[in-house]
Write a protein that holds these residues in place. Structure first.
Motif, short mmCIF file in Angstrom:
data_model
loop_
_atom_site.label_atom_id
_atom_site.label_comp_id
_atom_site.label_asym_id
_atom_site.label_seq_id
_atom_site.Cartn_x
_atom_site.Cartn_y
_atom_site.Cartn_z
N TYR A 120 0.86 -1.18 0.00
CA TYR A 120 0.00 0.00 0.00
C TYR A 120 0.89 1.24 0.00
O TYR A 120 1.45 1.60 1.01
N GLU A 121 1.02 1.85 -1.16
CA GLU A 121 1.88 3.01 -1.31
C GLU A 121 1.11 4.20 -1.88
O GLU A 121 1.69 5.10 -2.46
N GLY A 122 -0.19 4.17 -1.78
CA GLY A 122 -1.00 5.25 -2.33
C GLY A 122 -1.18 5.15 -3.83
O GLY A 122 -1.66 6.08 -4.46
N ALA A 123 -0.81 4.03 -4.43
CA ALA A 123 -0.89 3.88 -5.89
C ALA A 123 -2.17 3.20 -6.33
O ALA A 123 -2.32 2.90 -7.50
N HIS A 124 -3.09 2.97 -5.43
CA HIS A 124 -4.33 2.30 -5.78
C HIS A 124 -5.37 3.31 -6.23
O HIS A 124 -5.36 4.47 -5.80
N VAL A 125 -6.27 2.87 -7.09
CA VAL A 125 -7.34 3.72 -7.61
C VAL A 125 -8.21 4.18 -6.44
O VAL A 125 -8.55 3.39 -5.55
N PHE A 126 -8.57 5.46 -6.45
CA PHE A 126 -9.45 6.00 -5.41
C PHE A 126 -10.68 6.61 -6.06
O PHE A 126 -10.74 6.78 -7.28
N VAL A 127 -11.69 6.94 -5.25
CA VAL A 127 -12.93 7.55 -5.74
C VAL A 127 -12.86 9.05 -5.50
O VAL A 127 -12.66 9.50 -4.37
N GLU A 128 -13.05 9.83 -6.57
CA GLU A 128 -13.05 11.28 -6.46
C GLU A 128 -14.25 11.72 -5.60
O GLU A 128 -15.31 11.11 -5.65
N PRO A 129 -14.08 12.77 -4.78
CA PRO A 129 -15.17 13.21 -3.89
C PRO A 129 -16.48 13.50 -4.62
O PRO A 129 -17.55 13.14 -4.11
N ASP A 130 -16.45 14.11 -5.79
CA ASP A 130 -17.71 14.41 -6.48
C ASP A 130 -18.38 13.13 -7.00
O ASP A 130 -19.61 13.04 -7.04
N ALA A 131 -17.60 12.12 -7.34
CA ALA A 131 -18.17 10.84 -7.76
C ALA A 131 -18.84 10.15 -6.57
O ALA A 131 -19.94 9.61 -6.69
N LEU A 132 -18.18 10.19 -5.42
CA LEU A 132 -18.76 9.60 -4.22
C LEU A 132 -20.04 10.33 -3.81
O LEU A 132 -21.05 9.70 -3.48
N LYS A 133 -20.03 11.65 -3.88
CA LYS A 133 -21.24 12.42 -3.54
C LYS A 133 -22.39 12.03 -4.46
O LYS A 133 -23.52 11.87 -4.00
N HIS A 134 -22.11 11.85 -5.73
CA HIS A 134 -23.17 11.46 -6.68
C HIS A 134 -23.75 10.09 -6.30
O HIS A 134 -24.97 9.91 -6.31
N ILE A 135 -22.89 9.15 -5.98
CA ILE A 135 -23.35 7.80 -5.57
C ILE A 135 -24.25 7.90 -4.35
O ILE A 135 -25.33 7.31 -4.30
N ILE A 136 -23.82 8.67 -3.37
CA ILE A 136 -24.61 8.85 -2.13
C ILE A 136 -25.93 9.55 -2.44
O ILE A 136 -26.99 9.15 -1.95
N ASP A 137 -25.87 10.60 -3.25
CA ASP A 137 -27.08 11.36 -3.59
C ASP A 137 -28.11 10.51 -4.33
O ASP A 137 -29.31 10.79 -4.27
N GLN A 138 -27.67 9.46 -5.03
CA GLN A 138 -28.60 8.57 -5.74
C GLN A 138 -29.25 7.57 -4.78
O GLN A 138 -30.14 6.84 -5.16
#
Length: 142
Positions: A120-138
């Protein structure tokens, strides 16, 4: 239909820096004259494919055993992101995210199996905050 999402647990897989890794400690062996083949399992609670309970990051939260099993048996939508760095808002917009569903993100982490071989070196794919907000808002529940 149910789908198993977990990777097999094996010794020497990468773990979060400082966390212990999985280990089987042999205890008994038929070949050595014992009545059964037995072992002790050493497994850190934050290892391998898992679901974090709210208590992982909150001072007064529920633990996983305080939820009914049915809470985790929900319809799911799989959203694939080809970006090697992050899941973008464009990846999740227009997808059939229904209230109460789980959103499963298929990213480079699973395609390349790099989650199983890289530290774990920070090289893994992450979810952008606006994408996460959209998922939650749905209304996604997971």
């Amino acid at each position: 239909m149910y789908q198993i999402l977990s990777y097999p647990i094996r010794e020497n897989q990468p773990t979060w820096p400082g966390n212990p890794t999985f280990h089987l400690e042999p205890r008994g062996s038929i070949a050595a004259g014992g009545k059964a083949n037995t072992c002790t399992i050493h497994l850190f609670n934050h290892y391998g494919t898992h679901l974090d309970a709210p208590c992982h990051k909150s001072p007064n939260p529920k633990t996983i055993d305080q939820y009914p099993l049915e809470r985790f048996l929900v319809p799911a939508v799989v959203i694939e992101s080809m970006d090697p760095v992050s899941v973008k808002l464009a990846d999740v917009q227009g997808k059939e995210i229904t209230p109460g569903c789980a959103v499963l993100l298929k990213t480079e982490n699973s395609r390349s199996e790099r989650s199983r071989v890289l530290p774990y070196e920070g090289a893994h794919v992450f979810v952008e905050p606006d994408a996460l907000k959209h998922i939650i808002d749905q209304g996604a529940s997971m």
